[in-house]
Structures are given as C-alpha cells and as structure tokens.
Design an enzyme around this catalytic site. Structure first.
Site, PDB file in Angstrom:
ATOM      1  N   PRO A 173       0.798  -1.227   0.000  1.00  0.00           N
ATOM      2  CA  PRO A 173       0.000   0.000   0.000  1.00  0.00           C
ATOM      3  C   PRO A 173       0.830   1.275   0.000  1.00  0.00           C
ATOM      4  O   PRO A 173       0.336   2.330  -0.425  1.00  0.00           O
ATOM      5  CB  PRO A 173      -0.827  -0.110   1.286  1.00  0.00           C
ATOM      6  CG  PRO A 173      -0.018  -0.984   2.183  1.00  0.00           C
ATOM      7  CD  PRO A 173       0.679  -1.961   1.276  1.00  0.00           C
ATOM      8  N   GLY A 176       6.359   3.230  -3.736  1.00  0.00           N
ATOM      9  CA  GLY A 176       6.563   4.438  -4.516  1.00  0.00           C
ATOM     10  C   GLY A 176       6.112   5.674  -3.764  1.00  0.00           C
ATOM     11  O   GLY A 176       6.637   6.036  -2.716  1.00  0.00           O
ATOM     12  N   GLY A 231       3.621  -3.286  -6.653  1.00  0.00           N
ATOM     13  CA  GLY A 231       4.634  -2.553  -5.917  1.00  0.00           C
ATOM     14  C   GLY A 231       5.879  -2.406  -6.771  1.00  0.00           C
ATOM     15  O   GLY A 231       5.803  -2.420  -8.001  1.00  0.00           O
ATOM     16  N   GLY A 232       7.024  -2.278  -6.109  1.00  0.00           N
ATOM     17  CA  GLY A 232       8.273  -2.080  -6.816  1.00  0.00           C
ATOM     18  C   GLY A 232       9.162  -3.297  -6.828  1.00  0.00           C
ATOM     19  O   GLY A 232       8.763  -4.405  -6.443  1.00  0.00           O
ATOM     20  N   ASP A 233      10.416  -3.099  -7.251  1.00  0.00           N
ATOM     21  CA  ASP A 233      11.363  -4.201  -7.364  1.00  0.00           C
ATOM     22  C   ASP A 233      11.649  -4.845  -6.011  1.00  0.00           C
ATOM     23  O   ASP A 233      11.791  -6.065  -5.907  1.00  0.00           O
ATOM     24  CB  ASP A 233      12.672  -3.701  -7.984  1.00  0.00           C
ATOM     25  CG  ASP A 233      12.488  -3.240  -9.423  1.00  0.00           C
ATOM     26  OD1 ASP A 233      11.523  -3.691 -10.070  1.00  0.00           O
ATOM     27  OD2 ASP A 233      13.308  -2.435  -9.896  1.00  0.00           O
ATOM     28  N   PHE A 236       8.752  -7.123  -5.056  1.00  0.00           N
ATOM     29  CA  PHE A 236       8.825  -8.354  -5.846  1.00  0.00           C
ATOM     30  C   PHE A 236       9.929  -9.256  -5.317  1.00  0.00           C
ATOM     31  O   PHE A 236       9.781 -10.482  -5.254  1.00  0.00           O
ATOM     32  CB  PHE A 236       9.071  -8.027  -7.314  1.00  0.00           C
ATOM     33  CG  PHE A 236       9.314  -9.240  -8.176  1.00  0.00           C
ATOM     34  CD1 PHE A 236       8.275 -10.083  -8.510  1.00  0.00           C
ATOM     35  CD2 PHE A 236      10.589  -9.551  -8.621  1.00  0.00           C
ATOM     36  CE1 PHE A 236       8.487 -11.215  -9.291  1.00  0.00           C
ATOM     37  CE2 PHE A 236      10.821 -10.674  -9.396  1.00  0.00           C
ATOM     38  CZ  PHE A 236       9.765 -11.503  -9.735  1.00  0.00           C
ATOM     39  N   ASN A 237      11.058  -8.665  -4.915  1.00  0.00           N
ATOM     40  CA  ASN A 237      12.161  -9.433  -4.365  1.00  0.00           C
ATOM     41  C   ASN A 237      11.727 -10.187  -3.114  1.00  0.00           C
ATOM     42  O   ASN A 237      12.097 -11.348  -2.903  1.00  0.00           O
ATOM     43  CB  ASN A 237      13.325  -8.488  -4.035  1.00  0.00           C
ATOM     44  CG  ASN A 237      14.518  -9.204  -3.443  1.00  0.00           C
ATOM     45  OD1 ASN A 237      14.531  -9.552  -2.269  1.00  0.00           O
ATOM     46  ND2 ASN A 237      15.530  -9.430  -4.265  1.00  0.00           N
ATOM     47  N   GLU A 238      10.918  -9.550  -2.285  1.00  0.00           N
ATOM     48  CA  GLU A 238      10.429 -10.196  -1.067  1.00  0.00           C
ATOM     49  C   GLU A 238       9.559 -11.407  -1.395  1.00  0.00           C
ATOM     50  O   GLU A 238       9.699 -12.476  -0.799  1.00  0.00           O
ATOM     51  CB  GLU A 238       9.631  -9.195  -0.237  1.00  0.00           C
ATOM     52  CG  GLU A 238       9.074  -9.782   1.047  1.00  0.00           C
ATOM     53  CD  GLU A 238       8.202  -8.798   1.809  1.00  0.00           C
ATOM     54  OE1 GLU A 238       7.245  -9.248   2.472  1.00  0.00           O
ATOM     55  OE2 GLU A 238       8.475  -7.587   1.744  1.00  0.00           O
TER      56      GLU A 238
END
Length: 617
Positions: A173, A176, A231-233, A236-238
């Site tokens: 939520p 960015g 979301g962001g990179d 996504f990594n998580e």
C-alpha cells in the site's frame, strides 16, 4: 433502422466471402460505434469488420474538414481479453463524443439498440511498448444476435492457452509515492472483465508477503496460475524469496580455492542451512509504512520465519512453465517491469498478465558467508532478479533510509551525498572465466569480443539488445525438467578458471538484466539479456571524482557508453565471489539492504517465468 429491416435474418446468416484465405466461421451485419454499419466476421484467428457505408461517407466532416476514422478494421483473438454484453444504448456513426456527435448532426442509429463490447488493446503510436485499452462496441436490435456473438467469441477465448484463471495478488500500500492500492484499483476492472479470480492481500507490515509465500502449502499454491506483486522491485524481491526459500533445492555457488566455504560445492543449500535461513530485515525500497519497525543497519533482527522444507505437503516444480510471476508497477524505479515489458505502465502490465504472455527470467543466488569481518561463518541465502551492488550502490540505499519521508526523490538526494563523499573500498573479487565459444554459442550475433575480460572497447563490439522473441534468450532454452545444477550454463568444475581483481573500488555491481529505468534509460548494461544465463560484473575502480561523474553522466544519457573507461572493468560471467577488506560491507540486492563481508553468487538460467513478453524496442 428502416433501411436495414432485413438485418434480423442476415444477422444470423453465415456469409461465404473468404477472409485471409479462410472461410469465415460467422458473419453478420451489425452497427459499430464510431464507424457505422459493418459486416462483422469471425475467423479462427480474429475478428474483422468492413464498413457498408459508401466511401464518400466513410468519414465524418465538420465545416468542410473531414474527420478521419482511426478505428482499425480487425483485431486478433490473441489480443482480445474479454467480450461482454452491455446495457442497451445508442450506436453513433461518428467517433466524436455523444454530445459532439449530436451537435454536428450525427444522430444515433437507434437509442435502444442491444450492444456488446470486445475488449482489446492498441499499441501507442509514439511508444510501441505502451499498450492502451481499446474497446470495440457493436450493436443490433436483435438480442439473440448479440448473445450469439458473445458466446462464440468467448468460446474461442476459452481455448487460448496460458491465460490465467486464478491469481494470488500482494499489494504494497505504501510503494513508490504511496499509491499501491490506488494502482490496483486502476487495473482491477481488467481482471474482472477477463474473468480472472483473484485473492488479494494488502500487506500490513514489512516481510508479510515473504511469510505468506514461504508458509503457503504447495498444494494451495498450485491452485493458482501465478502470483502478482503490486509494488516495486524490492517488494517483488520479497515475494520471490518467500517463494524460493523453502522450495528450491540449489547447490551453493562455486568458489575458488582458498575462499571460506564451510561445505562442499556438491551440497544443496536447501538441505541444511537454508532450512534455518531467514531473510534479513531491510525495508522495501518503497516501504514507508513501518519505519518504527525498521532495524538499524547493524542490527540482527529478521522478519522471516524458520520454515523447514518439511512444511511442504507436495513437491513444487521449479522452474514451472505454468506458474508465473507478475508485477504491476507502483515502485520507485520498476526496473524489472521496464526490462520485461518495455513500459512502466500498470495497464500495459495488466494486459500482459490477462493475455497470458510468457518470458523466462534469470535469477541469481547470493550467499552471504560472513556478515562482518569478525563474525563466524553462517551462510544466508538470498535471491535477486535484477541487480546486486556494493560500494556506491549500497551506500545510496543505506543513506536513503534516513529520508524515507521524501519518497522516491530520496534516491537523488542520497545519491548526491554519496557521490560527494566519494568513498572507495578495498576488496577482492573472483569470477569464473567464460570461454568466447560458450558465449557465442548462445547466438551467432552475440559479443564478437565476449570473453570474460575487461570491455574497455565495448563500443566496438556488436551489441544485441534483448527484446521480444529474443534469439539469444530463446536459443538453447532451458528444459523445464532440468535439474538445479544444470541450470548454471557452461560450468564444469574440472574446467573452471577463476580470474581475480583486487584493489580499491568505488562500486561493484552484478547486473542480471539491463536494469533500464528513468535514471538510466539504457540500463547499466545495454545488451544484458533476460534469460541467457549470465551476469554482468561491473567493477568501478577508484578514480578522480570528475571521471566518476563522467561515468555517471554517460549512464544517465540515452545512447551513452558508461563502460568505456579505463577505470571500469566489465566481465560476463556465471559466478563470482566477493571479500571485503574493511570492517563494514553493505550490499544492495534489488533495492534491499544486505550486510555481507563475504559472499558468493551464481546465476540460474530461466529459473522463473514472468507474465511478460519482452520489450518491443
């Protein structure tokens, strides 16, 4: 409607006129919004329509100025993601809005016509990678005719292979600028129209997505066609690490003689320490919601859970051709989305997902052996999809943590401070040499000078950019039944040759993909590929601040050549090791802070599949 009084029968009649050399499966006289009366034809590959208006009436005019009709006359079924009946309403000849059409005298054919819409997309004329929603509305005064068309087109859409039906979705939520939830609300109607069932989880704390992915039973996870990150990179990594942490059985990266290594290379990380490995806490690069929970850089707090493999009820095949990952961009940089779709646009990404696009992505395994110079050897496994960076890159992400209140602008501010500080670090890097015949065997159009050596004249090498249907990524594509060990390309321990670079470095970077973003339009390595099984090791040796600024300027310039400097080493490799000579060592893994004094890394080719198709240009 009087002049078309015979359309009731004609609407259900099959026409015999061929289309693209194929007899049509269905053809009817209908009325198309913004076009007029048309003959709509369905073939096995798509829909097409031909206007029945006279050529001189083919476009509307106002005050003697002809209004060109820009509506296409066909759409492929592979580009259609939904077709649905809508409420009764008017169909206009003109492409003008309703009020404008009435003002200029373009009256509707019928104010109470039955209608259905075909949902597809068009590529932007100025940005081919940007996909814009396209809706084609057809009408008829006979409801069964519209229902017949909807049913027939839906029957074809249901036969499209690879389109998802069930998705697990995580929303960050505060990603960015804090618009993760709003971004999802923008694209959610696309998934509803495409009849994709979604389970949506809005995360409430850092690490929640990791915990959910790692603890979800394989049987339940197999009921989904994929998982999405809104979301962001970093987010996504998580999710990626939560997925792989207790499922992927991979050997530790190879290492040269003398490198601290507590177990043999033939052991699998998932067989021992990975079972007790947890993910080190560092806020997502776009997380602003839990600053009070964010540990100090030197702390040893964790947000992961101890999740042994025994918690899994069934095996989950990795790589999986069916189970895919997707990203709806809402982060600060969104480099992975830009590299895999060509556009940083939520609607474009959503369309790639519902249409079932597919592209393989390399994943790097990074193993931290020692957190500090004095700590004991305790392997900690982490996976990255885009980039691992030390020195300047680690300092920027560490410094930016102090200014989370600034949002994405904190990276520019932190980057300026770190640049002015101009710190270099003593370290030793070893990397596997890759023979030119191996890199060139991926494609005859690969590097013409692509041995794992310094690329100071890389501008003279032939640079092949990764794009949709890339020959390099598709050549010798990975067999989905291959084992974890064989996924590291061209590596035979008995033939391995380790090369070393030791000294003071401003930065050390390992790019798995090009990492294009708004600050670096060509990325760190312009011709890095999505799925060729290689990393690009970029070593920036200590140099005067002015020269380093020149390098950064080239990096930020479209068409620049940031690797063409004497102080820059560029090595194409499959594995490397790193040992710091200092007391502290901070890495940036896909926007995540990672404290590591000594680590090793290797790349696995095409380990995961994304809902994407690669950039167009």
């Amino acid at each position: 409607m009087d002049r078309n009084s015979d359309d009731d029968d004609a609407g259900n009649a099959l026409q015999n006129a061929p289309f693209n050399g194929e007899a049509p499966l269905l053809s009817s006289n209908l009325f198309m919004d913004q076009v007029g009366e048309v003959v709509l034809t369905l073939n096995s590959d798509g829909l097409s329509w031909n206007s029945l208006d006279s050529p001189e009436n083919g476009g509307a005019s106002c005050l003697g100025i002809k209004l060109e009709n820009e509506v296409p006359n066909e759409v492929k079924l592979s580009d259609v993601y939904a077709v649905e009946l809508i409420t009764k309403g008017a169909i206009y000849k003109s492409k003008l809005p309703k009020a404008g059409a009435v003002l200029l005298g373009f009256e509707p054919y019928d104010s109470e016509m039955y209608r259905f819409t075909v949902h597809s997309f068009q590529k932007s004329k100025t940005q081919p990678n940007l996909w814009v929603l396209a809706v084609y509305t057809f009408g008829h005064k006979d409801l069964p005719t519209c229902e017949m068309w909807v049913n027939r087109v839906n029957a074809f859409l249901n036969m499209e292979v690879g389109r998802p039906k069930n998705l697990l979705i995580f929303i960050h939520p505060m990603s960015g600028k804090g618009n993760g939830r709003r971004t999802w609300e923008t694209v959610a109607p696309i998934f509803v129209r495409a009849k994709v069932n979604t389970k949506v989880i809005v995360t409430q704390r850092a690490g929640q997505a990791f915990d959910v992915m790692a603890s979800t039973k394989n049987k339940e996870l197999s009921s989904y066609d994929g998982v999405l990150a809104v979301g962001g990179d970093g987010f996504f990594n998580e999710i990626l690490n939560g997925f792989l942490s207790s499922r992927y059985k991979a050997p530790y990266p190879p290492a040269p003689a003398g490198f601290v290594h507590p177990v043999g290379n033939d052991h699998c990380s998932s067989d021992h320490d990975l079972n007790e490995t947890v993910t080190e806490t560092s806020q997502h690069d776009e997380d602003q919601s839990h600053q009070d929970q964010s540990p100090l850089l030197g702390s040893e707090q964790y947000h992961g859970s101890r999740l042994p493999n025994s918690n899994q009820d069934t095996d989950f095949r990795i790589p999986s051709e069916r189970f895919r990952f997707g990203i709806i961009p809402a982060g600060s940089t969104d480099a992975i989305v830009i590299c895999t779709t060509g556009a940083r646009d939520p609607v474009t990404s959503a369309l790639h997902i519902v249409l079932g696009k597919r592209v393989c992505l390399d994943i790097a395994q990074v193993v931290r052996w020692k957190a500090t110079a004095t700590s004991k050897v305790e392997p900690l496994v982490h996976y990255t999809a885009s980039f691992s960076g030390y020195g300047f890159y680690g300092d920027v992400i560490s410094e930016s943590e102090k200014y989370r209140w600034m949002g994405p602008k904190r990276y520019d501010y932190a980057g300026t401070k770190v640049f002015l500080r101009h710190r270099s670090y003593e370290a030793e890097i070893a990397y596997l040499e890759v023979d030119a015949e191996h890199t060139n065997s991926v494609s005859n159009k690969g590097y013409s000078c692509s041995r794992a050596q310094t690329f100071r004249n890389s501008n003279k090498c032939e640079r092949v950019i990764c794009r949709r249907n890339c020959n390099i990524c598709n050549t010798n594509s990975v067999d989905m039944s291959s084992t974890a060990t064989s996924r590291t390309p061209y590596f035979r321990p008995e033939e391995a040759r380790w090369l070393r670079s030791k000294g003071r470095f401003l930065s050390v970077g390992a790019a798995i993909i090009s990492n294009r973003n708004e600050r670096a339009p060509d990325g760190l390595v312009v011709d890095a590929h999505l799925s060729d099984g290689f990393m690009h090791l970029i070593l920036i040796k200590d140099c005067p601040r002015a020269l380093y600024l020149w390098h950064l300027t080239e990096l930020a310039r479209k068409g620049g050549n940031p690797l063409n400097f004497e102080f820059v080493e560029h090595h194409k490799t499959t594995a490397f090791t790193f040992t710091s000579s200092g007391k502290e060592s901070v890495w940036n893994l896909d926007g995540e802070l990672f404290k590591a004094h000594q680590l090793s890394a290797q790349v696995f080719r095409g380990l995961i599949t994304l809902f994407a198709s690669g950039p167009e240009v």
